[in-house]
Write a protein that holds these residues in place. Structure first.
Motif, PDB file in Angstrom:
ATOM      1  N   THR A  45       5.321  -6.099  11.333  1.00 56.55           N
ATOM      2  CA  THR A  45       4.620  -6.326  12.598  1.00 56.55           C
ATOM      3  C   THR A  45       3.118  -6.385  12.365  1.00 56.55           C
ATOM      4  OG1 THR A  45       6.354  -5.207  13.866  1.00 56.55           O
ATOM      5  CG2 THR A  45       4.190  -5.400  14.916  1.00 56.55           C
ATOM      6  N   ASP A  46       2.482  -7.363  12.998  1.00 59.49           N
ATOM      7  CA  ASP A  46       1.029  -7.507  12.876  1.00 59.49           C
ATOM      8  C   ASP A  46       0.344  -6.471  13.767  1.00 59.49           C
ATOM      9  OD1 ASP A  46      -1.570  -8.253  12.592  1.00 59.49           O
ATOM     10  OD2 ASP A  46      -1.372 -10.210  13.576  1.00 59.49           O
ATOM     11  N   LEU A  47      -0.270  -5.461  13.138  1.00 59.90           N
ATOM     12  CA  LEU A  47      -0.984  -4.405  13.858  1.00 59.90           C
ATOM     13  C   LEU A  47      -2.495  -4.494  13.623  1.00 59.90           C
ATOM     14  CD1 LEU A  47       1.429  -1.424  13.036  1.00 59.90           C
ATOM     15  CD2 LEU A  47       1.304  -2.721  15.173  1.00 59.90           C
ATOM     16  N   SER A  48      -2.971  -5.671  13.279  1.00 61.54           N
ATOM     17  CA  SER A  48      -4.389  -5.838  12.921  1.00 61.54           C
ATOM     18  C   SER A  48      -5.321  -5.631  14.101  1.00 61.54           C
ATOM     19  CB  SER A  48      -4.619  -7.224  12.315  1.00 61.54           C
ATOM     20  OG  SER A  48      -4.259  -8.243  13.233  1.00 61.54           O
ATOM     21  N   PHE A  49      -4.771  -5.574  15.322  1.00 59.27           N
ATOM     22  CA  PHE A  49      -5.610  -5.352  16.500  1.00 59.27           C
ATOM     23  C   PHE A  49      -6.044  -3.887  16.615  1.00 59.27           C
ATOM     24  CE2 PHE A  49      -1.182  -4.884  17.657  1.00 59.27           C
ATOM     25  CZ  PHE A  49      -1.153  -3.692  18.352  1.00 59.27           C
ATOM     26  N   LEU A  50      -5.458  -3.011  15.830  1.00 59.81           N
ATOM     27  CA  LEU A  50      -5.836  -1.600  15.878  1.00 59.81           C
ATOM     28  C   LEU A  50      -7.254  -1.407  15.351  1.00 59.81           C
ATOM     29  CD1 LEU A  50      -2.548   0.034  14.519  1.00 59.81           C
ATOM     30  CD2 LEU A  50      -3.237  -0.243  16.913  1.00 59.81           C
ATOM     31  N   THR A  51      -7.990  -0.479  15.940  1.00 59.86           N
ATOM     32  CA  THR A  51      -9.372  -0.192  15.529  1.00 59.86           C
ATOM     33  C   THR A  51      -9.522   1.305  15.275  1.00 59.86           C
ATOM     34  OG1 THR A  51     -10.195   0.224  17.768  1.00 59.86           O
ATOM     35  CG2 THR A  51     -10.150  -2.080  17.028  1.00 59.86           C
ATOM     36  N   ASP A  52     -10.726   1.709  14.911  1.00 62.46           N
ATOM     37  CA  ASP A  52     -11.001   3.131  14.676  1.00 62.46           C
ATOM     38  C   ASP A  52     -10.893   3.965  15.949  1.00 62.46           C
ATOM     39  OD1 ASP A  52     -11.377   3.074  11.950  1.00 62.46           O
ATOM     40  OD2 ASP A  52     -13.513   2.652  12.075  1.00 62.46           O
ATOM     41  N   ASP A  53     -10.805   3.283  17.109  1.00 59.19           N
ATOM     42  CA  ASP A  53     -10.706   4.024  18.365  1.00 59.19           C
ATOM     43  C   ASP A  53      -9.289   4.519  18.647  1.00 59.19           C
ATOM     44  OD1 ASP A  53     -13.386   3.698  18.934  1.00 59.19           O
ATOM     45  OD2 ASP A  53     -13.064   1.786  19.952  1.00 59.19           O
ATOM     46  N   VAL A  54      -8.283   3.980  17.954  1.00 59.20           N
ATOM     47  CA  VAL A  54      -6.895   4.334  18.245  1.00 59.20           C
ATOM     48  C   VAL A  54      -6.582   5.747  17.752  1.00 59.20           C
ATOM     49  CG1 VAL A  54      -5.899   3.469  16.088  1.00 59.20           C
ATOM     50  CG2 VAL A  54      -4.538   3.437  18.177  1.00 59.20           C
ATOM     51  N   GLY A  72       7.187  10.290   9.166  1.00 58.99           N
ATOM     52  CA  GLY A  72       6.327   9.724  10.201  1.00 58.99           C
ATOM     53  C   GLY A  72       4.862   9.786   9.809  1.00 58.99           C
ATOM     54  N   ARG A  73       4.444  10.927   9.271  1.00 54.87           N
ATOM     55  CA  ARG A  73       3.050  11.073   8.848  1.00 54.87           C
ATOM     56  C   ARG A  73       2.710  10.084   7.737  1.00 54.87           C
ATOM     57  NH1 ARG A  73      -1.478  14.327  10.635  1.00 54.87           N
ATOM     58  NH2 ARG A  73      -2.966  14.324   8.925  1.00 54.87           N
ATOM     59  N   LYS A  74       3.596   9.974   6.728  1.00 49.05           N
ATOM     60  CA  LYS A  74       3.324   9.052   5.623  1.00 49.05           C
ATOM     61  C   LYS A  74       3.300   7.609   6.086  1.00 49.05           C
ATOM     62  CE  LYS A  74       4.834  11.751   1.643  1.00 49.05           C
ATOM     63  NZ  LYS A  74       5.741  11.808   0.464  1.00 49.05           N
ATOM     64  N   CYS A  75       4.185   7.281   7.002  1.00 51.60           N
ATOM     65  CA  CYS A  75       4.214   5.912   7.531  1.00 51.60           C
ATOM     66  C   CYS A  75       2.884   5.559   8.181  1.00 51.60           C
ATOM     67  CB  CYS A  75       5.356   5.790   8.537  1.00 51.60           C
ATOM     68  SG  CYS A  75       5.305   4.287   9.530  1.00 51.60           S
ATOM     69  N   MET A  76       2.379   6.451   9.015  1.00 50.21           N
ATOM     70  CA  MET A  76       1.129   6.151   9.715  1.00 50.21           C
ATOM     71  C   MET A  76      -0.069   6.210   8.770  1.00 50.21           C
ATOM     72  SD  MET A  76       1.318   7.366  13.614  1.00 50.21           S
ATOM     73  CE  MET A  76       2.629   6.787  14.697  1.00 50.21           C
ATOM     74  N   HIS A 117      -3.652   0.486   5.202  1.00 49.15           N
ATOM     75  CA  HIS A 117      -3.507  -0.978   5.155  1.00 49.15           C
ATOM     76  C   HIS A 117      -4.564  -1.668   6.013  1.00 49.15           C
ATOM     77  CE1 HIS A 117      -1.370  -4.796   4.672  1.00 49.15           C
ATOM     78  NE2 HIS A 117      -1.548  -4.987   5.979  1.00 49.15           N
ATOM     79  N   TYR A 118      -4.862  -1.108   7.181  1.00 43.57           N
ATOM     80  CA  TYR A 118      -5.816  -1.742   8.100  1.00 43.57           C
ATOM     81  C   TYR A 118      -7.209  -1.118   8.029  1.00 43.57           C
ATOM     82  CZ  TYR A 118      -1.836  -4.232  10.055  1.00 43.57           C
ATOM     83  OH  TYR A 118      -0.750  -5.051  10.217  1.00 43.57           O
ATOM     84  N   ASN A 119      -7.440  -0.284   7.017  1.00 43.00           N
ATOM     85  CA  ASN A 119      -8.753   0.328   6.782  1.00 43.00           C
ATOM     86  C   ASN A 119      -9.258   1.057   8.031  1.00 43.00           C
ATOM     87  OD1 ASN A 119     -10.978   0.991   5.203  1.00 43.00           O
ATOM     88  ND2 ASN A 119     -12.159  -0.766   5.920  1.00 43.00           N
ATOM     89  N   SER A 174     -10.381  12.251   4.002  1.00 42.94           N
ATOM     90  CA  SER A 174      -9.253  12.181   3.071  1.00 42.94           C
ATOM     91  C   SER A 174      -8.201  11.197   3.545  1.00 42.94           C
ATOM     92  CB  SER A 174      -8.635  13.572   2.893  1.00 42.94           C
ATOM     93  OG  SER A 174      -8.160  14.072   4.130  1.00 42.94           O
ATOM     94  N   ALA A 175      -8.078  11.033   4.873  1.00 42.09           N
ATOM     95  CA  ALA A 175      -7.124  10.053   5.382  1.00 42.09           C
ATOM     96  C   ALA A 175      -7.620   8.624   5.157  1.00 42.09           C
ATOM     97  CB  ALA A 175      -6.885  10.292   6.873  1.00 42.09           C
ATOM     98  N   LYS A 176      -8.920   8.438   5.315  1.00 37.29           N
ATOM     99  CA  LYS A 176      -9.469   7.088   5.164  1.00 37.29           C
ATOM    100  C   LYS A 176      -9.692   6.733   3.696  1.00 37.29           C
ATOM    101  CE  LYS A 176     -13.093   4.120   7.130  1.00 37.29           C
ATOM    102  NZ  LYS A 176     -12.140   3.216   7.795  1.00 37.29           N
ATOM    103  N   PHE A 177     -10.040   7.729   2.898  1.00 37.72           N
ATOM    104  CA  PHE A 177     -10.319   7.495   1.472  1.00 37.72           C
ATOM    105  C   PHE A 177      -9.550   8.529   0.644  1.00 37.72           C
ATOM    106  CE2 PHE A 177     -14.071   6.340   3.979  1.00 37.72           C
ATOM    107  CZ  PHE A 177     -14.113   4.975   3.722  1.00 37.72           C
ATOM    108  N   PRO A 178      -8.227   8.376   0.569  1.00 39.91           N
ATOM    109  CA  PRO A 178      -7.411   9.382  -0.112  1.00 39.91           C
ATOM    110  C   PRO A 178      -7.659   9.405  -1.614  1.00 39.91           C
ATOM    111  CG  PRO A 178      -6.092   7.469   0.469  1.00 39.91           C
ATOM    112  CD  PRO A 178      -7.430   7.261   1.106  1.00 39.91           C
TER     113      PRO A 178
END
Length: 792
Positions: free
Chosen positions: A195-204, A214-218, A224-226, A312-316
């Motif tokens: 699924t294309d989730l590229s519309f997500l931003t840092d505000d989500v 679930g945690r690993k998936c997210m 993937h979408y930085n 750590s989540a953004k730059f693991p």
């Protein structure tokens, strides 16, 4: 083609890969098993044998078995799905499949199942959930609804509000019921990449189920979408697998928003010495902070965002945070913004901001009379948090009260009556100095006993002290400059007598600072440091000085400082009576309410005052034939006018107002630097031996004695000899002044003429260079010849 032939021609990796992310492993593939809580890839797909097998939970089989288990379909339905996935259009099912209802795609409920819940992904993609919690996707294709998921399903989006990413349609609906927008994807944790989730931003906000998959998936989605994920926590003691649809969500989203809110805004970069500096606005501190590359460390990351899980989540990294990657990200953010503009920073004081009057009191802003927090004001400028000042605003004083104040100041014995109005005008514009196009400065001067100190303390300081910078004693230019640091506040000095060389040097530095503050568009002060890092300052203050002797000597200062001279009244009884009346008026007039109202009037009428200043500056500039004096005097006259009127004057009204006043002042005459230098030399004192005693005389006096025979002492010969030792000689109708003289070097060392004084003297009309001249034995130097009539 039989089912066995279809099975032999189907690559099971294509079928399983339609649902799961497969990783090559030699001639096989591995994936995270969707049929149990798999913490590592346990599912193996063997294309050569056409089978899949989970070594953890034991699930296995062929392609049809996988589709049945994954989608909950029957065998005939799984055959249709495999056929669609593989693109095999020649296959016909040997047994009659269960009838599929094929309504119009726009129908709201296109399925006949046992009371299903229908999740509407789009007009052509639906998902049902029956009473047994069996999930089934439907796609409208070929004029009918078929039980299959599209290759790239759209996201499921429901609700209206800030966006929250969750697992599953039921959870998304629960989030929507809380007033947010729920977002999810089709097919569980292993299908998000379809699924294309590229519309997500840092505000989500990210709200996974309360389990490891679930945690690993997210985390994978965020990577993937930085996106730097902002997590919604599960309640304490929540069971494994808990999600928002299970209830007990009170306060969780608000807690996440507070914890995960971005705490910084990149505001640009600039070259700082030999290296670049990167600037960030720290939201919770309301401060701009600069970091060089060397200063961008893990500690800096914590200052920018205190929760290291954000980084750590953004730059693991295996050690927690990939600091190098985080620093590169921050540098990139500042680079995108562009060069940092220090003029965008506005600290305490009054300002004009896109037509709005803003008063920055340190901890809050007052915008057009309405109080706002610093972060809640929409502006292109940066208002930094500072220590609060008592800049209270209430009911403005009336024009009649303003006139009372001006009349009270007239009771002092001024050298010029207009000085009272100029002081009143300066007091009125000083609190709003940040918004002025020209910032005037004053110097109240007068001998001992004229009431100068009482005037400054009881009036000027009363009105402004708690919103002003008040340097004392040993204060230096650097100290004042660094204290102001972007402030737009008045600067008040009292008793600034420079009676030593060191004091005079300090005062020269302060006057240089004052000079740079005058123009609203004045240049920045650039200061270097030991680390080769420059720092710029822009001063926006109105300065007020008081002393017995006016000490500004430079030509550039005299048009920027208005000397308000006080003098003694020869009639002591009359002077005492006027002082008594002044004290009575000021005591009854100036109280806390009046002070707040005085500033409130200045703030309320700020735009009109700027208009009045432009008119008065033009008129005064014509009268005094000097544009700079027009700005200086005109701005203070505008302040005095606005104290007593609620409107800006027309040009005719300003001309009539100025015509009734004498603004010409000898102190405003600008003596050229070369004549000031000559006068300075002539006033220097030297010791002279006469026939009667040893006495001190000025250079000017010795030149007079050396010009002609007379019966006075010292004699012509003695005068010439003493002058020669100083590098000065009288020849006929000229005076020679040496280019190189130990005496002149010494007396000029602490003045603005310490270098190349001879070049400055040559600007005097009639002056000319001469060949080397012997002033005394062993003292031979080139010199400048100056006409004697320029001295005597």
């Amino acid at each position: 083609m039989t089912i066995h032939e279809l099975k032999e021609t189907t690559n099971i990796a294509d079928v399983v890969g339609h649902y799961l992310h497969l990783k090559p492993n030699a001639a096989e593939f591995i994936a995270t098993c969707p049929f149990h809580d798999d913490k590592k890839p346990s599912l193996t797909v063997v294309p050569k044998k056409g089978i899949f097998k989970c070594h953890a939970c034991g699930e296995g089989g062929d392609a049809f078995d996988f589709v049945q288990k994954y989608t909950g379909s029957t065998l005939p339905e799984s055959i249709e799905i495999v056929k669609e996935i593989t693109g095999n259009k020649t296959y016909h099912v040997e047994q009659k499949p269960k009838e599929i209802i094929t309504p119009d795609a726009s129908a709201s409920q296109p399925f006949t199942t046992d009371a299903p819940t229908v999740y509407h992904y789009s007009d052509t993609v639906k998902v049902t959930r029956d009473e047994n919690k069996k999930i089934r996707p439907y796609t409208f294709s070929g004029g009918q609804w078929i039980s299959k998921a599209p290759t790239n399903p759209p996201p499921y989006i429901v609700g209206n509000g800030p966006m929250i990413l969750v697992e599953g349609e039921k959870t998304a609906d629960a989030v929507a019921a809380l007033g947010y927008t729920g977002v999810t994807w089709m097919g569980g944790t292993n299908r998000w990449s379809k699924t294309d989730l590229s519309f997500l931003t840092d505000d989500v906000l990210f709200w996974p189920d309360n389990d490891e998959p679930g945690r690993k998936c997210m985390e994978a989605i965020a990577e993937h979408y930085n996106i730097a994920p902002r997590w919604v926590p599960a309640p304490q003691n929540a069971p494994k697998g808990w999600d928002a649809a299970d209830g007990d969500t009170d306060g969780l989203i608000e807690q996440a928003e507070r914890k995960n809110a971005l705490n910084f805004v990149p505001v640009g970069y600039s070259k700082n010495g030999m290296q670049l500096a990167y600037y960030f606005y720290i939201i919770d501190k309301n401060q701009v902070t600069a970091y060089t590359n060397a200063h961008l460390t893990k500690s800096t990351l914590r200052e920018l965002h205190s929760d290291l899980s954000y980084w750590s989540a953004k730059f693991p990294h295996k050690n927690g945070v990939d600091v190098d990657a985080a620093v590169a990200h921050l540098i990139n953010l500042c680079t995108r913004v562009g060069l940092f503009d220090a003029d965008k920073i506005r600290n305490r004081g009054a300002w004009m901001d896109a037509g709005r009057v803003v008063v920055h009191t340190g901890q809050k802003l007052i915008v057009d009379g309405v109080q706002k927090t610093i972060g809640a004001f929409d502006t292109e400028y940066i208002y930094e948090r500072r220590k609060s000042i008592n800049f209270k605003l209430n009911e403005p004083i009336s024009a009649d009260q303003g006139t009372q104040f001006v009349d009270a100041l007239r009771l002092y014995n001024w050298e010029r009556a207009e000085n009272a109005e100029l002081l009143a005008g300066w007091c009125f514009v000083a609190p709003i100095c940040g918004a002025l196009n020209w910032r005037p400065h004053i110097w109240v001067s007068g001998s001992s006993g004229v009431g100068k100190t009482k005037l400054m303390k009881d009036t000027v300081w009363q009105l402004l002290e708690d919103i002003a910078i008040t340097p004392e004693g040993e204060s230096t230019e650097a100290g004042i400059r660094q204290t102001l640091d972007g402030e737009a506040l008045p600067v008040l000095f009292d008793e600034v007598e420079a009676d030593t060389r060191e004091a005079q040097q300090r005062m020269d530095g302060i006057l240089n600072l004052m000079r740079s503050a005058s123009s609203g568009k004045s240049g920045q002060i650039m200061k270097g440091g030991a680390t080769h890092a420059a720092k710029s300052f822009r001063i926006r203050s109105c300065f007020a000085f008081s002393s017995i002797v006016y000490q500004a000597t430079k030509k550039a200062d005299r048009s920027r400082i208005t000397v308000l001279g006080l003098t003694k009244n020869s009639n002591h009884d009359q002077q005492r009576a006027r002082w008594d009346e002044y004290n009575k008026t000021i005591t009854s007039l100036i109280n806390d309410k009046f002070i707040a109202g005085f500033r409130s009037r200045a703030v309320q009428l700020l735009p009109t005052t700027i208009e009045a200043a432009a008119t008065f500056s033009e008129v005064v500039g014509v009268v005094l034939s000097d544009r700079r004096l027009g700005d200086q005097i005109g701005t203070m006259m505008a302040g005095c006018w606005m104290l007593q009127n609620d409107f800006a004057p027309t040009k005719d009204e300003a001309e009539q107002y100025i015509a009734a006043r004498n603004l010409y002042d000898d102190d405003n005459d600008e003596m050229d630097d070369e004549l000031q230098l000559l006068r300075f030399i002539m006033q220097q004192s030297v010791q002279v031996e006469t026939d009667y005693a040893r006495t001190a005389m000025t250079i000017g006096e010795l030149i007079y004695f050396a010009t002609q025979a007379h019966g006075m002492t010292p004699s012509v010969h003695t005068s010439q000899m003493v002058l020669g030792r100083c590098g000065i000689a009288v020849q006929h109708d000229e005076v020679y002044i040496a280019n190189s003289s130990h005496y002149l070097t010494k007396v000029l060392s602490d003045s603005q003429w310490s270098k190349n004084h001879h070049k400055i003297l040559r600007r005097i009309n009639g002056a000319q260079p001469i060949a080397p001249y012997r002033f005394t034995q062993g003292n031979r130097s080139r010199a400048t010849a100056i006409p004697l009539n320029k001295i005597l």
